[in-house]
Design a protein around this motif. Structure first.
Motif, mmCIF file in Angstrom:
data_model
loop_
_atom_site.group_PDB
_atom_site.id
_atom_site.type_symbol
_atom_site.label_atom_id
_atom_site.label_comp_id
_atom_site.label_asym_id
_atom_site.label_seq_id
_atom_site.Cartn_x
_atom_site.Cartn_y
_atom_site.Cartn_z
ATOM 1 N N HIS A 237 -7.678 -16.483 8.281
ATOM 2 C CA HIS A 237 -6.408 -15.744 8.294
ATOM 3 C C HIS A 237 -6.452 -14.694 7.182
ATOM 4 C CE1 HIS A 237 -1.788 -15.719 7.384
ATOM 5 N NE2 HIS A 237 -2.181 -14.608 7.991
ATOM 6 N N VAL A 238 -6.222 -13.437 7.571
ATOM 7 C CA VAL A 238 -6.179 -12.350 6.587
ATOM 8 C C VAL A 238 -4.759 -11.799 6.565
ATOM 9 C CG1 VAL A 238 -7.101 -10.081 5.930
ATOM 10 C CG2 VAL A 238 -8.586 -11.758 7.040
ATOM 11 N N VAL A 239 -4.145 -11.791 5.393
ATOM 12 C CA VAL A 239 -2.811 -11.197 5.219
ATOM 13 C C VAL A 239 -3.012 -9.821 4.585
ATOM 14 C CG1 VAL A 239 -0.537 -11.431 4.138
ATOM 15 C CG2 VAL A 239 -1.868 -13.488 4.717
ATOM 16 N N VAL A 240 -2.493 -8.786 5.246
ATOM 17 C CA VAL A 240 -2.583 -7.441 4.671
ATOM 18 C C VAL A 240 -1.168 -7.047 4.264
ATOM 19 C CG1 VAL A 240 -3.315 -5.060 5.046
ATOM 20 C CG2 VAL A 240 -4.461 -6.908 6.255
ATOM 21 N N SER A 241 -0.962 -6.854 2.977
ATOM 22 C CA SER A 241 0.414 -6.623 2.513
ATOM 23 C C SER A 241 0.440 -5.617 1.370
ATOM 24 C CB SER A 241 0.995 -7.960 2.039
ATOM 25 O OG SER A 241 2.220 -7.745 1.388
ATOM 26 N N GLY A 242 1.527 -4.880 1.287
ATOM 27 C CA GLY A 242 1.721 -3.955 0.168
ATOM 28 C C GLY A 242 1.998 -4.742 -1.107
ATOM 29 N N ILE A 243 1.617 -4.189 -2.244
ATOM 30 C CA ILE A 243 1.794 -4.917 -3.511
ATOM 31 C C ILE A 243 3.276 -5.101 -3.858
ATOM 32 C CG2 ILE A 243 -0.407 -4.336 -4.620
ATOM 33 C CD1 ILE A 243 1.011 -1.983 -5.979
ATOM 34 N N GLU A 244 4.141 -4.272 -3.263
ATOM 35 C CA GLU A 244 5.558 -4.344 -3.646
ATOM 36 C C GLU A 244 6.290 -5.489 -2.949
ATOM 37 O OE1 GLU A 244 4.399 -2.664 -1.259
ATOM 38 O OE2 GLU A 244 5.895 -2.070 0.221
ATOM 39 N N LYS A 245 5.599 -6.196 -2.037
ATOM 40 C CA LYS A 245 6.282 -7.222 -1.240
ATOM 41 C C LYS A 245 6.502 -8.536 -1.976
ATOM 42 C CE LYS A 245 6.789 -5.119 2.750
ATOM 43 N NZ LYS A 245 6.186 -5.594 3.977
ATOM 44 N N VAL A 246 6.029 -8.622 -3.209
ATOM 45 C CA VAL A 246 6.129 -9.886 -3.927
ATOM 46 C C VAL A 246 7.570 -10.146 -4.375
ATOM 47 C CG1 VAL A 246 5.550 -8.939 -6.200
ATOM 48 C CG2 VAL A 246 4.913 -11.270 -5.687
ATOM 49 N N LEU A 303 4.571 4.973 -7.755
ATOM 50 C CA LEU A 303 6.043 5.046 -7.688
ATOM 51 C C LEU A 303 6.714 4.151 -8.725
ATOM 52 C CD1 LEU A 303 6.662 5.019 -3.829
ATOM 53 C CD2 LEU A 303 6.201 6.941 -5.341
ATOM 54 N N VAL A 304 5.974 3.156 -9.216
ATOM 55 C CA VAL A 304 6.570 2.226 -10.192
ATOM 56 C C VAL A 304 6.988 3.017 -11.437
ATOM 57 C CG1 VAL A 304 6.148 0.210 -11.651
ATOM 58 C CG2 VAL A 304 5.170 0.310 -9.355
ATOM 59 N N GLY A 305 8.236 2.856 -11.839
ATOM 60 C CA GLY A 305 8.728 3.543 -13.039
ATOM 61 C C GLY A 305 9.038 5.017 -12.826
ATOM 62 N N SER A 306 8.841 5.521 -11.606
ATOM 63 C CA SER A 306 9.110 6.948 -11.346
ATOM 64 C C SER A 306 10.553 7.114 -10.852
ATOM 65 C CB SER A 306 8.150 7.479 -10.279
ATOM 66 O OG SER A 306 8.589 7.049 -9.003
ATOM 67 N N GLU A 307 10.963 8.356 -10.647
ATOM 68 C CA GLU A 307 12.317 8.608 -10.146
ATOM 69 C C GLU A 307 12.468 8.139 -8.689
ATOM 70 O OE1 GLU A 307 13.009 12.937 -9.949
ATOM 71 O OE2 GLU A 307 10.846 13.144 -10.081
ATOM 72 N N PHE A 308 11.340 7.777 -8.060
ATOM 73 C CA PHE A 308 11.396 7.287 -6.673
ATOM 74 C C PHE A 308 11.162 5.768 -6.582
ATOM 75 C CE2 PHE A 308 10.210 11.762 -6.345
ATOM 76 C CZ PHE A 308 11.196 12.197 -5.475
ATOM 77 N N ALA A 309 11.213 5.092 -7.730
ATOM 78 C CA ALA A 309 10.885 3.646 -7.757
ATOM 79 C C ALA A 309 11.776 2.836 -6.822
ATOM 80 C CB ALA A 309 10.992 3.114 -9.179
ATOM 81 N N ALA A 310 13.033 3.262 -6.639
ATOM 82 C CA ALA A 310 13.961 2.497 -5.798
ATOM 83 C C ALA A 310 13.406 2.317 -4.383
ATOM 84 C CB ALA A 310 15.313 3.190 -5.744
ATOM 85 N N MET A 311 12.541 3.238 -3.943
ATOM 86 C CA MET A 311 12.013 3.149 -2.571
ATOM 87 C C MET A 311 11.160 1.897 -2.391
ATOM 88 S SD MET A 311 12.531 4.812 0.116
ATOM 89 C CE MET A 311 12.173 3.752 1.503
ATOM 90 N N LEU A 312 10.609 1.391 -3.505
ATOM 91 C CA LEU A 312 9.776 0.186 -3.419
ATOM 92 C C LEU A 312 10.599 -1.071 -3.153
ATOM 93 C CD1 LEU A 312 7.275 0.870 -6.343
ATOM 94 C CD2 LEU A 312 6.798 1.001 -3.901
ATOM 95 N N ARG A 313 11.924 -0.957 -3.248
ATOM 96 C CA ARG A 313 12.767 -2.119 -2.908
ATOM 97 C C ARG A 313 12.741 -2.417 -1.408
ATOM 98 N NH1 ARG A 313 18.195 0.253 -4.978
ATOM 99 N NH2 ARG A 313 17.712 0.628 -7.149
#
Ligand code: SF4
Length: 472
Positions: A237-246, A303-313
């Motif tokens: 089983h391989v899970v492919v996920s974005g780092i922001e999903k934690v 995007l972490v810490g940038s003015e667009f960081a909210a998008m990672l929510r």
């Protein structure tokens, strides 16, 4: 997946003229908007919806404030339970790592459940090039795959743009069976075609709705049983996920799960909800012998810490696109990359470069419906506005538009000139409107009137009315 966002305007025009698509898009309201409204109304009877939104935002922000630490914790816990955690900087690394895993375990066929990240990475193409057969098992994704690998048009309902009749004809052509009109029969037919693949595939590839740091688990939210079979039947089983999903804890997961299905499909809970932890243990009957997590950056860390960081929510519920008048009018393909609607209009320029998505930040009426419905309170219109500013600063917008905005900005800072200019503009527009009071051709901005009549301004300017009110 190749980016085609550069030609958004032209594609949007084609989609508006597509009669069949326009009929199919009408489903958006009954399928998503009305159901969500009902679910939120019910929720509000026992819970405070706005309070839950605030709590969900807090969970996501808590993670994003210390993303590196939560990812390390996740890696530690997942590894402790027998999984292997790998890191992919970009789409190419996702493909390379997946193919390497497949080769290591002698995989010739991989069954897949829905994963937007695998679309981002064009994983199917990479697997095929390596001689590994990818089989999509989510019904919507399967329909797209047999339709010449068509791109999804919605992140939750990938074939929203297709009618039942179109799918029926496609099934008949592909499966060599008489066309069916009953949707349950069509689903059964797809199930019969897919079942042998589950049993013969050596590898299952899934996305991940959430990764839980305290247990090293992946949470999957689906409405079809395919996700469970993909993740438990094959040996790998391989899970492919974005780092922001934690997310930090199972309790945090529970908070987000109160809003995700309600926001996505109007369900209080999805038909299937799985939390998968580690490889199969000796006392367990199901589960993979080998479990891999490929955690993908692909532009997210910037995007972490940038003015667009909210998008990672973003929890990929799709509510913003369901409520967007632009998406409702043109569907998802016009946006030209994996993510459509308001969230796509922010993500695509951020991930692929604002110079490659020139029209997407403009693809909004700024009605703020997306901001109002987003369960994690992402200020989408603000982010779109910031992207517009960046495009202007980088001189990426057409000269006429830049000059018009500069003129507007100058006028706004010179009230007397502004008053005179608006007075003249209103007179000009009233003259254009004539007796019908409808502007059919606006000489200075023909694109505004190419598809619709513009009502002529009815009376005085706001400033004139305000001044008159002061005298009264
Ligand atoms: S931006 Fe908000 S509404 Fe849109 S998909 Fe993401 S979480 Fe859902």
């Amino acid at each position: 997946m190749e980016i085609r966002s550069m030609h958004f305007k032209a594609r949007a025009g084609q989609k508006l003229a597509d009669v069949l698509l326009q009929q199919n898009l009408k489903k958006t309201k009954s399928k998503f908007v009305d159901k969500r409204a009902h679910a939120i109304e019910k929720l509000d009877e026992v819970n405070d919806f706005e309070g839950l939104r605030a709590a969900s935002q807090a969970v996501r922000d808590r993670v994003l404030d210390n993303l590196d630490l939560w990812l390390e914790r996740f890696e530690e816990e997942a590894t402790r339970r027998g999984a292997t955690v790998l890191w992919a900087r970009d789409a190419a690394e996702v493909c390379r790592l997946t193919v390497e895993i497949a080769r290591r375990h002698g995989v010739t066929k991989a069954v897949k459940s829905k994963s937007m990240l695998s679309e981002e990475a064009a994983l199917n193409q990479a697997l095929e090039a390596a001689g590994i057969q990818p089989v999509e098992t989510d019904l919507g994704e399967y329909i797209l795959q047999i339709n010449d690998n068509e791109a999804p048009s919605h992140i939750v309902a990938p074939v929203l743009h297709k009618s039942k009749e179109e799918v029926s004809a496609l099934f008949s052509r592909t499966h060599g069976l008489p066309p069916k009109t009953d949707i349950h029969e069509m689903t059964r037919e797809a199930r019969e075609v897919l079942r042998p693949h589950f049993l013969s595939a050596e590898m299952g590839i899934s996305g991940g709705n959430f990764l839980i740091a305290e247990t090293g688990s992946v949470a999957l939210v689906t409405n079809e049983g395919n996700g469970r079979m993909v993740t438990t039947l094959p040996k790998v089983h391989v899970v492919v996920s974005g780092i922001e999903k934690v997310v930090p804890t199972l309790e945090d997961l529970a908070t987000l799960m109160r809003l995700l299905p309600r926001s996505a499909t109007g369900q209080s809970i999805s038909n299937y909800f799985s939390v998968l932890t580690g490889v199969k243990q000796p006392d367990e009957s199901d589960g993979p012998q080998h479990m891999y997590f490929i955690l993908v950056d692909n532009g997210r860390a910037d995007l972490v810490g940038s003015e667009f960081a909210a998008m990672l929510r973003c929890i990929r519920c799709g509510a913003c696109m369901n409520h967007c008048p632009v998406y409702q009018s043109i569907g998802g393909h016009a946006y030209g990359w994996v993510y459509p609607g308001p969230m796509g209009s922010v993500l695509t320029p951020l991930f692929k470069g604002i110079e490659n998505a020139l029209d997407l930040p403009q693809a909004s009426t700024f009605c703020n419906q997306c901001g109002v419905v987003c369960p994690v309170r992402i200020p989408l219109p603000d982010l779109l506005r910031k992207l517009r500013e960046k495009q202007l600063e980088a001189r990426l917008r057409p000269l006429g538009e830049r000059l018009a905005l500069q003129g507007w900005s100058w006028l706004a800072r010179h009230p007397r000139c502004y008053a005179l200019a608006t007075k003249l503009a209103v007179r000009y527009l009233r003259w254009l409107g004539g007796d019908d009071k409808r502007i059919l051709v606006w000489g200075l901005a023909p694109e505004w009137t190419a598809g619709r009549d513009l009502p002529a301004p009815p009376g005085k300017t706001f400033r004139e009315l305000y001044a008159a009110r002061g005298k009264a």
